[in-house]
Design a protein around this motif. Structure first.
Motif, PDB file in Angstrom:
ATOM      1  N   ILE A  53       0.840  -1.203   0.000  1.00  0.00           N
ATOM      2  CA  ILE A  53       0.000   0.000   0.000  1.00  0.00           C
ATOM      3  C   ILE A  53       0.878   1.257   0.000  1.00  0.00           C
ATOM      4  CG2 ILE A  53      -1.859   1.235   1.195  1.00  0.00           C
ATOM      5  CD1 ILE A  53      -2.585  -1.419   2.561  1.00  0.00           C
ATOM      6  N   PHE A  54       0.701   2.070  -1.022  1.00  0.00           N
ATOM      7  CA  PHE A  54       1.436   3.334  -1.121  1.00  0.00           C
ATOM      8  C   PHE A  54       0.513   4.474  -0.712  1.00  0.00           C
ATOM      9  CE2 PHE A  54       3.546   0.488  -4.023  1.00  0.00           C
ATOM     10  CZ  PHE A  54       4.880   0.774  -3.839  1.00  0.00           C
ATOM     11  N   ARG A  55       0.969   5.267   0.215  1.00  0.00           N
ATOM     12  CA  ARG A  55       0.255   6.493   0.563  1.00  0.00           C
ATOM     13  C   ARG A  55       1.284   7.509   1.052  1.00  0.00           C
ATOM     14  NH1 ARG A  55      -1.301   6.636   6.169  1.00  0.00           N
ATOM     15  NH2 ARG A  55      -3.269   7.676   5.782  1.00  0.00           N
ATOM     16  N   GLY A  56       0.864   8.757   1.206  1.00  0.00           N
ATOM     17  CA  GLY A  56       1.801   9.791   1.657  1.00  0.00           C
ATOM     18  C   GLY A  56       3.034   9.819   0.772  1.00  0.00           C
ATOM     19  N   ASN A  57       4.204   9.812   1.412  1.00  0.00           N
ATOM     20  CA  ASN A  57       5.452   9.902   0.652  1.00  0.00           C
ATOM     21  C   ASN A  57       5.699   8.662  -0.212  1.00  0.00           C
ATOM     22  OD1 ASN A  57       7.739  11.531   0.078  1.00  0.00           O
ATOM     23  ND2 ASN A  57       8.982  10.012   1.158  1.00  0.00           N
ATOM     24  N   GLY A  58       5.055   7.562   0.160  1.00  0.00           N
ATOM     25  CA  GLY A  58       5.154   6.343  -0.655  1.00  0.00           C
ATOM     26  C   GLY A  58       4.674   6.595  -2.078  1.00  0.00           C
ATOM     27  N   LEU A  59       3.696   7.479  -2.226  1.00  0.00           N
ATOM     28  CA  LEU A  59       3.176   7.797  -3.568  1.00  0.00           C
ATOM     29  C   LEU A  59       4.230   8.536  -4.398  1.00  0.00           C
ATOM     30  CD1 LEU A  59      -0.428   8.908  -2.558  1.00  0.00           C
ATOM     31  CD2 LEU A  59       0.161   6.866  -3.884  1.00  0.00           C
ATOM     32  N   VAL A  60       5.009   9.367  -3.732  1.00  0.00           N
ATOM     33  CA  VAL A  60       6.068  10.098  -4.451  1.00  0.00           C
ATOM     34  C   VAL A  60       7.101   9.091  -4.960  1.00  0.00           C
ATOM     35  CG1 VAL A  60       7.838  11.894  -4.253  1.00  0.00           C
ATOM     36  CG2 VAL A  60       5.671  12.142  -3.010  1.00  0.00           C
ATOM     37  N   LYS A  61       7.437   8.123  -4.106  1.00  0.00           N
ATOM     38  CA  LYS A  61       8.420   7.104  -4.524  1.00  0.00           C
ATOM     39  C   LYS A  61       7.896   6.308  -5.717  1.00  0.00           C
ATOM     40  CE  LYS A  61      10.172   6.182   0.104  1.00  0.00           C
ATOM     41  NZ  LYS A  61      10.115   5.194   1.171  1.00  0.00           N
ATOM     42  N   LEU A  62       6.614   5.964  -5.671  1.00  0.00           N
ATOM     43  CA  LEU A  62       6.020   5.191  -6.782  1.00  0.00           C
ATOM     44  C   LEU A  62       5.991   6.030  -8.063  1.00  0.00           C
ATOM     45  CD1 LEU A  62       4.601   2.534  -7.655  1.00  0.00           C
ATOM     46  CD2 LEU A  62       2.428   3.592  -6.995  1.00  0.00           C
ATOM     47  N   ALA A  86       2.322  12.999 -17.051  1.00  0.00           N
ATOM     48  CA  ALA A  86       1.003  12.400 -16.839  1.00  0.00           C
ATOM     49  C   ALA A  86       1.122  11.113 -16.015  1.00  0.00           C
ATOM     50  CB  ALA A  86       0.340  12.102 -18.184  1.00  0.00           C
ATOM     51  N   THR A  87       2.182  10.351 -16.270  1.00  0.00           N
ATOM     52  CA  THR A  87       2.411   9.108 -15.534  1.00  0.00           C
ATOM     53  C   THR A  87       2.584   9.396 -14.043  1.00  0.00           C
ATOM     54  OG1 THR A  87       3.530   8.235 -17.468  1.00  0.00           O
ATOM     55  CG2 THR A  87       3.948   7.084 -15.428  1.00  0.00           C
ATOM     56  N   ARG A  88       3.379  10.444 -13.753  1.00  0.00           N
ATOM     57  CA  ARG A  88       3.616  10.816 -12.347  1.00  0.00           C
ATOM     58  C   ARG A  88       2.326  11.369 -11.736  1.00  0.00           C
ATOM     59  NH1 ARG A  88       6.671  14.156 -10.028  1.00  0.00           N
ATOM     60  NH2 ARG A  88       7.776  12.781  -8.637  1.00  0.00           N
ATOM     61  N   GLU A  89       1.652  12.221 -12.505  1.00  0.00           N
ATOM     62  CA  GLU A  89       0.467  12.921 -11.998  1.00  0.00           C
ATOM     63  C   GLU A  89      -0.619  11.944 -11.558  1.00  0.00           C
ATOM     64  OE1 GLU A  89       0.511  15.823 -11.149  1.00  0.00           O
ATOM     65  OE2 GLU A  89      -1.605  16.347 -10.844  1.00  0.00           O
ATOM     66  N   LYS A  90      -0.783  10.890 -12.352  1.00  0.00           N
ATOM     67  CA  LYS A  90      -1.822   9.882 -12.057  1.00  0.00           C
ATOM     68  C   LYS A  90      -1.624   9.279 -10.660  1.00  0.00           C
ATOM     69  CE  LYS A  90      -2.131   5.873 -14.268  1.00  0.00           C
ATOM     70  NZ  LYS A  90      -2.239   4.811 -15.270  1.00  0.00           N
ATOM     71  N   VAL A  91      -0.369   9.046 -10.317  1.00  0.00           N
ATOM     72  CA  VAL A  91      -0.071   8.486  -8.991  1.00  0.00           C
ATOM     73  C   VAL A  91      -0.296   9.546  -7.921  1.00  0.00           C
ATOM     74  CG1 VAL A  91       1.718   7.461  -7.544  1.00  0.00           C
ATOM     75  CG2 VAL A  91       1.596   6.857  -9.975  1.00  0.00           C
ATOM     76  N   LEU A  92       0.169  10.772  -8.211  1.00  0.00           N
ATOM     77  CA  LEU A  92       0.114  11.830  -7.195  1.00  0.00           C
ATOM     78  C   LEU A  92      -1.301  12.359  -6.965  1.00  0.00           C
ATOM     79  CD1 LEU A  92       3.444  13.643  -8.142  1.00  0.00           C
ATOM     80  CD2 LEU A  92       3.054  11.985  -6.308  1.00  0.00           C
ATOM     81  N   GLN A  93      -2.193  12.133  -7.944  1.00  0.00           N
ATOM     82  CA  GLN A  93      -3.605  12.533  -7.770  1.00  0.00           C
ATOM     83  C   GLN A  93      -4.342  11.527  -6.888  1.00  0.00           C
ATOM     84  OE1 GLN A  93      -4.720  12.562 -11.890  1.00  0.00           O
ATOM     85  NE2 GLN A  93      -4.846  14.788 -11.995  1.00  0.00           N
ATOM     86  N   SER A  94      -3.735  10.360  -6.668  1.00  0.00           N
ATOM     87  CA  SER A  94      -4.404   9.302  -5.902  1.00  0.00           C
ATOM     88  C   SER A  94      -4.145   9.479  -4.415  1.00  0.00           C
ATOM     89  CB  SER A  94      -3.875   7.933  -6.352  1.00  0.00           C
ATOM     90  OG  SER A  94      -4.026   7.788  -7.743  1.00  0.00           O
ATOM     91  N   SER A  95      -5.092   9.032  -3.591  1.00  0.00           N
ATOM     92  CA  SER A  95      -4.885   9.091  -2.146  1.00  0.00           C
ATOM     93  C   SER A  95      -4.180   7.838  -1.657  1.00  0.00           C
ATOM     94  CB  SER A  95      -6.221   9.252  -1.428  1.00  0.00           C
ATOM     95  OG  SER A  95      -6.795  10.469  -1.848  1.00  0.00           O
ATOM     96  N   ALA A  96      -4.273   6.786  -2.455  1.00  0.00           N
ATOM     97  CA  ALA A  96      -3.515   5.553  -2.170  1.00  0.00           C
ATOM     98  C   ALA A  96      -3.432   4.761  -3.464  1.00  0.00           C
ATOM     99  CB  ALA A  96      -4.194   4.720  -1.090  1.00  0.00           C
TER     100      ALA A  96
END
Ligand SMILES: Cc1cc2nc3c(=O)[nH]c(=O)nc-3n(C[C@H](O)[C@H](O)[C@H](O)COP(=O)(O)O)c2cc1C
Length: 187
Positions: A53-62, A86-96
């Motif tokens: 589960i990626f959330r918080g800073n984990g999303l930045v790493k992903l 766009a690839t990065r944004e999709k992850v960063l727009q997510s809450s998890a």
């Protein structure tokens, strides 16, 4: 209640990151949906699903990892900064984002454990929908290159990423062929 449950199943939709409100999904809520996933049917009770589960800073790493994979895997003439962003944004727009990993036990044909893991994802998806959280299962080619990043064992593989976020989308009917096309009666 039974009709409510059937409606929940029928109204589950893929909801994409552009629609997420960015409201935080608590760890408690994420564990609630994982509990639902963990009760999926499983032959010999091998429970072959694993989740990162990626959330918080984990999303930045992903997001950074996807950017790196895009950069490494795209020949220079085809490289598009817009696509990388766009690839990065999709992850960063997510809450998890939940990496869906299959743990192959060897006790059963692999397809049975793949099927059980898909059942677990459907449970997770339905539980999230019931809590007002949208999500979708993403299966880009790059998932086969995530093993080290996800610290997977040799008998594990990533079979997708489940993007999640609260959203305000209106319910939308499923776009499917009619049941007549998928049923054959023998009476
Ligand atoms: C195993 C699996 C992999 C999927 N991979 C992707 C994907 O890579 N990209 C995508 O946009 N949707 C993906 N989806 C979502 C489907 O496109 C979506 O479920 C389908 O269009 C039906 O829409 P609905 O979920 O709103 O009913 C995947 C679904 C499943 C079950």
């Amino acid at each position: 209640m039974s009709q409510e449950l059937i409606n929940l199943i029928k109204n589950r939709r893929s909801i994409f990151p552009a629609s997420y409100t960015r409201e935080e999904i608590s760890k408690e809520t994420l564990l609630e949906v994982i509990e639902a996933a963990n009760t999926a049917p499983t032959h010999k009770l091998t429970q072959p699903w694993r989740f990162t589960i990626f959330r918080g800073n984990g999303l930045v790493k992903l997001a950074d990892k996807f950017a790196e994979l895009y950069q490494e895997g795209t020949p220079a003439p085809l490289f598009m900064q817009k696509k990388l962003d766009a690839t990065r944004e999709k992850v960063l727009q997510s809450s998890a984002v939940i990496a869906i990993n299959l743990h192959v036990s060897g006790a059963l044909p692999e397809w049975e454990e793949l099927a059980a893991t898909a059942c677990a994802v459907e449970n997770l998806w339905l539980a999230a929908s019931a809590l007002g959280i949208g999500g979708y299962w993403s299966s880009p080619g790059t998932i086969s290159q995530l093993s080290d990043f996800l610290n997977l064992a040799p008998n594990e593989k990533c079979i997708g990423l489940f993007y999640m976020g609260y959203h305000q989308e209106e319910p939308k009917a499923a776009n499917r062929k009619s049941v007549e096309t998928v049923v054959r009666w023998e009476e």
